[in-house]
Design an enzyme around this catalytic site. Structure first.
Site, mmCIF file in Angstrom:
data_model
loop_
_atom_site.group_PDB
_atom_site.id
_atom_site.type_symbol
_atom_site.label_atom_id
_atom_site.label_comp_id
_atom_site.label_asym_id
_atom_site.label_seq_id
_atom_site.Cartn_x
_atom_site.Cartn_y
_atom_site.Cartn_z
ATOM 1 N N ASP A 160 42.949 31.269 36.365
ATOM 2 C CA ASP A 160 43.162 32.063 37.802
ATOM 3 C C ASP A 160 43.977 33.227 37.432
ATOM 4 O OD1 ASP A 160 44.620 31.788 41.115
ATOM 5 O OD2 ASP A 160 43.294 33.193 40.149
ATOM 6 N N ASP B 225 40.575 39.030 39.317
ATOM 7 C CA ASP B 225 40.663 37.880 39.857
ATOM 8 C C ASP B 225 39.665 36.921 39.425
ATOM 9 O OD1 ASP B 225 41.763 36.701 43.351
ATOM 10 O OD2 ASP B 225 41.652 35.459 41.074
#
Ligand SMILES: O=C(CNCc1ccccc1)Nc1scc(-c2ccccc2)c1C(=O)NCc1ccccc1
Length: 322
Positions: A33, A213
């Protein structure tokens, strides 16, 4: 050293991508992430009922960082919290011998229900790490000095397995030139800005500031841009009950691009049909960033590119066409 780990879609819609990681003596499947900075895992500290279906980290009390805790919450209201251990973490052959491993004592329902995800491995700046009383380093920061080059490269794919490369750029994973821009890391994320967007072959000047992201599924941009996009999609509408723009699954979706560093980074229209809904239409991969305050260039944006995240003296981001 260098290394590479696969990034496998967790479902048929690419909701998230999972990568195998050895944590202590367990192999877990973590969601890498670039939008957060905690390495947290399902663990033996949790109630057995929360662990059903999950692989989890068997904590070794001798490795606990006494008195250290962590607690993270995400924009969708999900979150987790727990204690901290120092243990061996291996990703694609790259080893961090005493990595801060954040073992969960509690996780929100969204995570418990997703039995494929055994935790997250944060790849944003360590300044966003939530461990108290002392912030801990991300896996990338821990191994940085041992990498041949201070970078990792993200190769997420549309409905197929991709990879995360650490310490090297894999020439077989892209075509054409790599276009580099400086990253804005001042808020702890891999920040970029665009000077224009295009819908189909019509281009419009605009300033779009956002973050890369890998942990966010969709592409969230300013409302005027989203409205202009779906104005080109017959039968599309904003459906609050479904939480965003939907359209007939038979619709032809125009390509979308953001111009970053003077280069159009194109998202194929096909990638913007994210998934069918329970109401018989299809949910858009582009949605508004209302309430977020900036744009989030999530998986929908990333999965057509090879994206290099370089932590040199000046942090840079490199974009190349897959
Ligand atoms: O939190 C992240 C990165 N982690 C994503 C993630 C991974 C697994 C489970 C949950 C979340 N990115 C960022 S930066 C800023 C936000 C945000 C989003 C909405 C409102 C306010 C802040 C988010 C985020 O929460 N991303 C995930 C997400 C979920 C639902 C809708 C949008 C984005």
């Amino acid at each position: 050293t260098n290394g590479s780990a696969p990034a496998v879609p967790s479902d048929q819609y690419d909701s998230l991508y999972l990568s195998p990681v050895t944590v202590g003596s367990s192999t877990l499947h973590l969601d890498f992430d670039t939008g957060s900075s905690d390495l947290w895992v399902f663990s033996s500290l949790q109630a057995q009922s929360s662990l059903v279906g999950h692989d989890y980290y068997m904590v070794d009390p001798a490795k606990e960082k006494q008195g250290y805790t962590w607690k993270i919450s995400y924009g969708d209201g999900s979150g987790a919290s727990g204690k901290v251990y120092a243990d061996k973490v291996v990703v694609g052959g790259v080893t961090a011998t005493a990595q801060a491993v954040e073992a969960a004592t509690a996780v929100s329902a969204q995570f418990t229900q997703d039995v494929d995800t055994d935790g997250l491995l944060g790849l944003a700046m360590s300044t966003l790490n939530t461990v108290k009383p002392q912030q801990q380093k991300t896996f990338f920061d821990t191994v940085l000095k041992q990498l041949a080059q201070p970078l990792f490269a993200v190769d997420l794919k549309y409905h197929a397995a991709g990879s995360y490369d650490f310490g090297f750029i894999d020439k077989s994973k892209y075509t054409g030139a790599i276009n580099y821009v400086n990253a804005d890391t001042s808020k702890g994320w891999w920040g970029v800005s665009a000077t224009a967007y295009s819908i189909g072959n019509a281009s419009t000047s605009a300033t779009v500031s956002g973050i890369l992201d890998t942990g966010t599924t969709l592409l969230y941009v300013d409302t005027p841009i989203v409205k202009a996009y779906y104005a080109k999609v017959k039968g599309s509408k904003m459906d609050n009950t479904q939480g965003g723009y939907v359209f007939p699954c038979s619709a032809t979706l125009p390509d979308f691009s953001l111009t970053i560093g003077g280069v159009k980074q194109i998202v194929p229209g096909k990638h913007i049909n994210y998934s069918p809904t329970s109401a018989g239409n299809c949910f858009g991969g582009i949605q508004t960033n209302d309430g977020i305050g900036f744009s989030i260039l999530g998986d929908i944006f990333l999965k057509s590119k090879y994206v290099i995240h370089e932590m040199g003296s000046t942090p840079r981001i490199g974009f190349a066409q897959q």
